[in-house]
Design an enzyme around this catalytic site. Structure first.
Site, PDB file in Angstrom:
ATOM      1  N   ASP A  27      75.337  49.593  45.684  1.00 56.02           N
ATOM      2  CA  ASP A  27      75.593  50.445  46.753  1.00 56.02           C
ATOM      3  C   ASP A  27      76.792  50.539  47.243  1.00 56.02           C
ATOM      4  O   ASP A  27      77.541  49.699  47.342  1.00 56.02           O
ATOM      5  CB  ASP A  27      74.449  50.324  47.834  1.00 56.02           C
ATOM      6  CG  ASP A  27      74.702  51.449  48.873  1.00 56.02           C
ATOM      7  OD1 ASP A  27      73.695  52.283  48.846  1.00 56.02           O
ATOM      8  OD2 ASP A  27      75.185  51.335  49.813  1.00 56.02           O
ATOM      9  N   GLU A  29      79.588  52.537  50.047  1.00 53.09           N
ATOM     10  CA  GLU A  29      79.611  53.272  51.438  1.00 53.09           C
ATOM     11  C   GLU A  29      80.997  53.964  51.328  1.00 53.09           C
ATOM     12  O   GLU A  29      81.896  53.495  50.610  1.00 53.09           O
ATOM     13  CB  GLU A  29      79.579  52.516  52.661  1.00 53.09           C
ATOM     14  CG  GLU A  29      78.173  51.876  52.896  1.00 53.09           C
ATOM     15  CD  GLU A  29      77.120  52.554  52.792  1.00 53.09           C
ATOM     16  OE1 GLU A  29      77.257  53.794  53.406  1.00 53.09           O
ATOM     17  OE2 GLU A  29      76.091  52.232  52.301  1.00 53.09           O
ATOM     18  N   ALA A  30      81.060  55.276  51.759  1.00 59.57           N
ATOM     19  CA  ALA A  30      82.341  55.925  51.609  1.00 59.57           C
ATOM     20  C   ALA A  30      82.740  56.941  52.978  1.00 59.57           C
ATOM     21  O   ALA A  30      81.812  56.928  53.697  1.00 59.57           O
ATOM     22  CB  ALA A  30      82.086  57.252  50.543  1.00 59.57           C
ATOM     23  N   ASP A 131      75.907  57.056  43.746  1.00 60.37           N
ATOM     24  CA  ASP A 131      76.984  55.977  43.576  1.00 60.37           C
ATOM     25  C   ASP A 131      77.636  56.204  42.398  1.00 60.37           C
ATOM     26  O   ASP A 131      78.864  55.968  42.363  1.00 60.37           O
ATOM     27  CB  ASP A 131      76.313  54.988  43.745  1.00 60.37           C
ATOM     28  CG  ASP A 131      75.355  54.580  45.004  1.00 60.37           C
ATOM     29  OD1 ASP A 131      76.082  53.954  45.926  1.00 60.37           O
ATOM     30  OD2 ASP A 131      74.234  54.787  45.068  1.00 60.37           O
ATOM     31  N   HIS A 187      72.909  51.451  55.537  1.00 60.38           N
ATOM     32  CA  HIS A 187      74.075  52.202  55.544  1.00 60.38           C
ATOM     33  C   HIS A 187      75.106  51.191  55.399  1.00 60.38           C
ATOM     34  O   HIS A 187      76.303  51.547  55.867  1.00 60.38           O
ATOM     35  CB  HIS A 187      74.167  53.248  56.309  1.00 60.38           C
ATOM     36  CG  HIS A 187      73.195  54.270  55.945  1.00 60.38           C
ATOM     37  ND1 HIS A 187      73.353  54.962  54.822  1.00 60.38           N
ATOM     38  CD2 HIS A 187      72.383  55.082  56.984  1.00 60.38           C
ATOM     39  CE1 HIS A 187      72.239  55.932  55.053  1.00 60.38           C
ATOM     40  NE2 HIS A 187      71.893  55.782  56.262  1.00 60.38           N
ATOM     41  N   ASP A 192      72.290  47.497  51.441  1.00 64.04           N
ATOM     42  CA  ASP A 192      71.499  48.443  50.605  1.00 64.04           C
ATOM     43  C   ASP A 192      71.175  47.955  49.303  1.00 64.04           C
ATOM     44  O   ASP A 192      70.177  48.157  48.596  1.00 64.04           O
ATOM     45  CB  ASP A 192      72.052  49.862  50.870  1.00 64.04           C
ATOM     46  CG  ASP A 192      72.103  50.517  52.330  1.00 64.04           C
ATOM     47  OD1 ASP A 192      71.378  50.063  53.106  1.00 64.04           O
ATOM     48  OD2 ASP A 192      72.430  51.451  52.231  1.00 64.04           O
TER      49      ASP A 192
END
Length: 205
Positions: A27, A29-30, A131, A187, A192
């Site tokens: 997973d 995150e951005a 992703d 998140h 995740d």
């Protein structure tokens, strides 16, 4: 869904995974931005085409035992928009200090390749296709190979859709609909990734 249809779909998933010893549950995150409902109209600080990964969470599943055997987690320092938006910090719980001291995308890629060498003959899965698209976007922005260059990708959300009649909206709802216990903070990349891994183990078991 009939028992026969579910069995055939599960068999198809097992056939897809048969060539591999390990499956990475991943997973990302951005960087991101969103105009709140109570905000005045404004331009987005981070537009979708410039979203950059700020955390990668990876959980290694041994496909022979269906056990989680290792993890990899790194924050990533964004280059285009180095300052996280308030929206991003609230959504992910990732703070500015986490990314300020982090490695770049290229540097994290080098560490990840060293880690992945411990678990060869692997594919990777994520909850949806976001992703995979984000990794391609990162590689284009950084002008370097993707973090998972050459590894096949599978969409675990599609697997779930094929096996179950109900369609929970979110990852957290899916975990709970399967009677599993949600782990960690929603998140956050590593949390995740752990929860996607628990769904995959439940589906394959």
């Amino acid at each position: 869904m009939s028992i026969e249809a579910k069995f055939l779909h599960l068999q198809a998933i097992h056939n897809l995974l048969a060539p591999y010893r390990y499956l990475y549950s991943i997973d990302l995150e951005a960087t991101c931005d969103e105009v709140g409902v109570h905000e005045s109209p404004r331009s987005l600080v981070v537009v979708p085409d410039q979203m950059e990964t700020i955390e990668i969470g990876l959980v290694v599943i041994d496909l022979e035992s269906l056990e989680i055997i290792d993890e990899f987690q790194r924050f990533v320092r964004p280059q285009i928009n180095p300052r996280l938006t308030d929206f991003c910090k609230q959504l992910t719980s990732i703070q500015q200090s986490n990314v300020d001291g982090a490695l770049t995308y290229q540097e994290v890629g080098e560490e990840l390749r060293t880690f992945a060498a411990l678990y060869p003959n692997a594919a990777w899965a994520s909850w949806g296709d976001y992703d995979a698209r984000q990794l391609d976007r990162d590689a284009g922005l950084a002008r370097c190979p993707s973090l998972l260059e050459g590894l096949p990708h599978f969409n675990a959300r599609k697997w779930h859709k094929g096996l179950y009649d109900d369609q929970p909206i979110s990852l957290k709802e899916t975990v709970e609909s399967l009677g599993l216990v949600w782990e960690g903070t929603y998140h956050r990349g590593i949390d995740d990734a752990r929860n996607v891994a628990s769904i995959i183990k439940e589906m394959l078991g």
